[in-house]
Design an enzyme around this catalytic site. Structure first.
Site, PDB file in Angstrom:
ATOM      1  N   ASP A   1       0.833  -1.212   0.000  1.00 15.66           N
ATOM      2  CA  ASP A   1       0.000   0.000   0.000  1.00 15.66           C
ATOM      3  C   ASP A   1       0.858   1.249   0.000  1.00 15.66           C
ATOM      4  OD1 ASP A   1      -1.833  -2.199   1.254  1.00 15.66           O
ATOM      5  OD2 ASP A   1      -3.094  -0.609   0.423  1.00 15.66           O
TER       6      ASP A   1
HETATM    7  O1  MRU Z   1      -7.689  -3.217   2.909  1.00 14.19           O
HETATM    8  P1  MRU Z   1      -7.401  -3.592   1.493  1.00 14.19           P
HETATM    9  O2  MRU Z   1      -8.147  -4.793   1.026  1.00 14.19           O
HETATM   10  O3  MRU Z   1      -7.546  -2.409   0.558  1.00 14.19           O
HETATM   11  O4  MRU Z   1      -5.848  -3.973   1.496  1.00 14.19           O
HETATM   12  C1  MRU Z   1      -5.253  -4.366   0.302  1.00 14.19           C
HETATM   13  C2  MRU Z   1      -3.816  -4.739   0.429  1.00 14.19           C
HETATM   14  O5  MRU Z   1      -3.235  -4.670   1.495  1.00 14.19           O
HETATM   15  C3  MRU Z   1      -3.100  -5.105  -0.835  1.00 14.19           C
HETATM   16  O6  MRU Z   1      -2.088  -6.031  -0.572  1.00 14.19           O
HETATM   17  C4  MRU Z   1      -2.474  -3.851  -1.468  1.00 14.19           C
HETATM   18  O7  MRU Z   1      -3.388  -2.806  -1.507  1.00 14.19           O
HETATM   19  C5  MRU Z   1      -1.968  -4.118  -2.835  1.00 14.19           C
HETATM   20  S1  MRU Z   1      -3.264  -4.436  -4.003  1.00 14.19           S
HETATM   21  C6  MRU Z   1      -2.518  -4.663  -5.496  1.00 14.19           C
END
Ligand code: MRU
Length: 376
Positions: A258
């Site tokens: 993220d």
């Molecule tokens: O809370 P989320 O489902 O948005 O978290 C998503 C993640 O942690 C993913 O690993 C990250 O955003 C990469 S998505 C290509």
């Protein structure tokens, strides 16, 4: 947001359905049981869809936000104002969209780039309409570029894992966490894109995906994508990862990101840090797969990454907060949605421009890499 009719199976993995003036998001809260698309008519619908997890995953959040405003701009009935008024209108809405979720940098990165487009259009266009048009086109390009970038990550990632294979082994099994596939991006995926690419090249023995408590992105979404693509795959509880590694059943781990700080510290779904620690202990290569838009050079280390804390309901209730209460009433809850994996636990960061490796024992030089690959 209005619920729309079910679409056919060929759309099952497309989280973002866009054509100029219309945006539909696959409601990921309902997967894998139902395939329902929601109509997103404006930035406000986009904000709620992101905050409430209709759409999630760092790249998908950024693109959905940008397109929700593109749809609003396209459908404006009348705008009586100057190009600068149009620019202020769009910038204010972008800032509002950025406030929906704090951890993924892709969202603020997209907003910064779009603001530059808006400012340029406002300073060169005689009419407000041209500013809206420039914004819409720039948002649409982000959607197109994401799939191409994910294919690049997939192919660099597959070669990278191949380099870890022993000569007499032809295939390897890889563990992944959360959902980083078509549902989390405009298509193909980042870490799941690496797994897709290994599978397409005949190099994947099996993918293992964690449940990813509490929201279950692994068991609901990644498992859904793997089954859909007929990739040999096994679901494990988050707590089974160390035992899986000890049993020698995985030869690599790949996760998404993220936000990657300038030294390579990486924020990703809660539980990623535990997987990295386990992988280090067992001598298993642990890779992060992320587009350049996930890199935040403004942060020297992961210490300053803002970690979103989500509703206690996600732990107290079944189905990540969507079902009935299952935990004891009155218990207090800590529910961070992400954690930070220190760079020293990461073997490499796989991007669409190549794999970043460490310059020193404990850190990556993200800035040097980004400058090298983005300088024309
Ligand atoms: O809370 P989320 O489902 O948005 O978290 C998503 C993640 O942690 C993913 O690993 C990250 O955003 C990469 S998505 C290509």
């Amino acid at each position: 947001m209005e619920a729309d009719s079910k679409l056919n199976d060929s759309h099952a993995l497309q989280s973002i359905c866009y054509k100029r003036g219309s945006l539909r998001l696959l409601d990921q809260r309902k997967l894998p049981l139902e395939t329902v698309y929601l109509d997103i008519r404006n930035a406000s619908d986009g904000w709620f869809a992101i905050r409430d997890m209709v759409v999630r995953g760092a790249p998908a959040i950024a693109i959905a936000a940008a397109l929700s405003l593109a749809v609003e701009a396209f459908n404006l009935e009348a705008f009586h104002g100057t190009p600068n008024d149009a620019a202020s209108f769009l910038i204010q809405k972008l800032e509002y969209l950025v406030s929906s979720r704090p951890t993924a940098v892709n969202l603020s990165d997209a907003a910064t780039k779009l603001k530059e487009v808006i400012a340029k259009a406002a300073s060169t266009s005689p009419e407000a309409k041209a500013v809206f048009q420039a914004y819409i086109e720039a948002a649409e390009i982000m959607l197109e570029e994401d799939v191409a970038s994910n294919k690049g990550i997939g192919s660099y990632g597959a070669s990278c894992f191949q380099s870890h294979q022993l000569k007499d082994e032809t295939k390897m099994s890889i563990l992944t966490h959360c959902n980083t596939g078509s549902l989390a991006t405009a298509g193909y995926g980042t870490a799941l894109g690496v797994i897709r690419s290994l599978h397409a090249q005949g190099l994947l023995e099996r993918a293992y995906c964690t449940e990813t408590r509490p929201f279950n992105q692994g068991s609901r979404l990644t498992a859904f994508e793997l089954v859909h693509d007929k990739i040999p795959a096994t679901l494990v509880a988050d707590s089974a990862a160390a035992a899986l590694m000890k049993a020698g059943r995985v030869q690599g781990v790949v996760v998404g990101a993220d936000r990657v700080a300038a030294n390579g510290d990486t924020a990703n779904k809660i539980g990623t840090y535990s997987l990295a620690l386990c992988a280090k202990y067992h001598g298993i290569p642990f890779y992060v797969a992320a587009p350049l838009t996930s890199i935040d050079l403004a942060l020297p280390s992961g210490d300053d990454i803002v970690i979103e804390e989500r509703s206690p309901k996600e732990l107290l209730n079944a189905r990540g907060g969507l079902g009935e209460q299952v935990a004891a009433s009155g218990i207090s809850v800590w529910n961070p949605a992400f954690d930070v994996t220190p760079a020293n636990l990461i073997a490499g960061i796989i991007t669409e421009k190549g794999v970043i490796t460490k310059t020193r024992d404990d850190a990556f030089d993200m800035k040097e890499f980004v400058q090298k690959v983005t300088t024309p």
